[in-house]
Design an enzyme around this catalytic site. Structure first.
Site, short mmCIF file in Angstrom:
data_model
loop_
_atom_site.label_atom_id
_atom_site.label_comp_id
_atom_site.label_asym_id
_atom_site.label_seq_id
_atom_site.Cartn_x
_atom_site.Cartn_y
_atom_site.Cartn_z
N GLY A 37 -3.33 3.64 -2.53
CA GLY A 37 -3.25 2.49 -3.39
C GLY A 37 -2.93 1.09 -2.63
O GLY A 37 -2.53 1.33 -1.68
N SER A 93 0.85 -1.19 0.08
CA SER A 93 0.10 -0.06 0.14
C SER A 93 0.96 1.25 -0.03
O SER A 93 2.11 1.23 0.46
CB SER A 93 -0.99 -0.12 1.12
N ASP A 94 0.25 2.39 -0.32
CA ASP A 94 1.21 3.75 -0.57
C ASP A 94 -0.03 4.57 -0.49
O ASP A 94 -1.14 4.63 -1.18
CB ASP A 94 1.87 3.60 -1.79
N THR A 95 0.29 5.80 0.20
CA THR A 95 -0.56 7.02 0.29
C THR A 95 0.17 8.24 -0.15
O THR A 95 1.43 8.49 0.29
CB THR A 95 -0.89 7.12 1.56
#
Length: 197
Positions: free
Chosen positions: A114, A77-79
């Protein structure tokens, strides 16, 4: 369900996945995020570049960990925080954090998170976008920002703030998924994982 791995060192993502009741381990992904970010954001005419960015970063994180753990289900995950077409990453200094939080004051910005889930023969990659608005900048807000920076909390967070804890005092409104802003859209992740059983 197979062994579950969260490809992240984020304590918030770990906390959120635990909220879902899953038994999992964490393995941080060592990827060159800057290179991927530069490559995707270079295409300034691409309207979807921010959603593509968080999905690609999430996928590369999951893929990196999956290579060594092919018998598992891996979540990456990434923000990123985006305001006026500019990405606000993690601050490099107190001055950088202050500039970001001041620039975000009074403005709506979008938090893109994501998620990529990988297992043998299965892949699901998606994103969530949530609109957050900060209060207008005034003396009260200035003092809040100074106190928040002094607490040390902003320094491992995109946009220099977390929606949970003291960072919540900066926020006037939110349209979308609170948990996505925190780092993982848990309801959607839980439903996506159902296909991996």
């Amino acid at each position: 369900m197979k062994r579950l791995i969260l490809a992240s060192k984020s304590p918030r993502r770990k906390e959120l996945l635990a909220l879902c009741g899953f038994d999992f381990s964490t393995v941080p992904a060592d990827i060159d995020e800057e290179k991927i970010t530069d490559s995707i954001l270079r295409d300034i005419n691409n309207e979807n570049r921010f959603s593509e960015l968080v999905m690609e970063l999430s996928y590369q994180k999951a893929k990196h960990v999956f290579k060594e753990n092919g018998d598992a289900i891996v979540i990456g995950s990434d923000t990123v925080v985006v305001c006026d077409g500019k990405v606000f990453g993690k601050p490099k200094s107190k001055d950088d954090a202050k500039k970001m939080l001041t620039d975000l004051s009074g403005a709506e910005h979008i938090v893109y998170t994501g998620v990529a889930i990988l297992s043998n023969g299965l892949k699901d990659v998606f994103y969530d976008a949530t609109v957050v608005k900060f209060h207008e900048y005034n003396d009260y807000m200035k003092n809040l920002i100074d106190e928040y920076i002094a607490s040390g909390d902003p320094f491992d967070k995109a946009g220099s703030y977390g929606i949970q804890g003291a960072g919540s005092l900066l926020i006037e409104s939110i349209k979308g998924d609170f948990y996505s802003v925190m780092g993982l859209p848990v309801s959607r992740v839980s439903r996506a994982l159902d296909a991996f059983k």
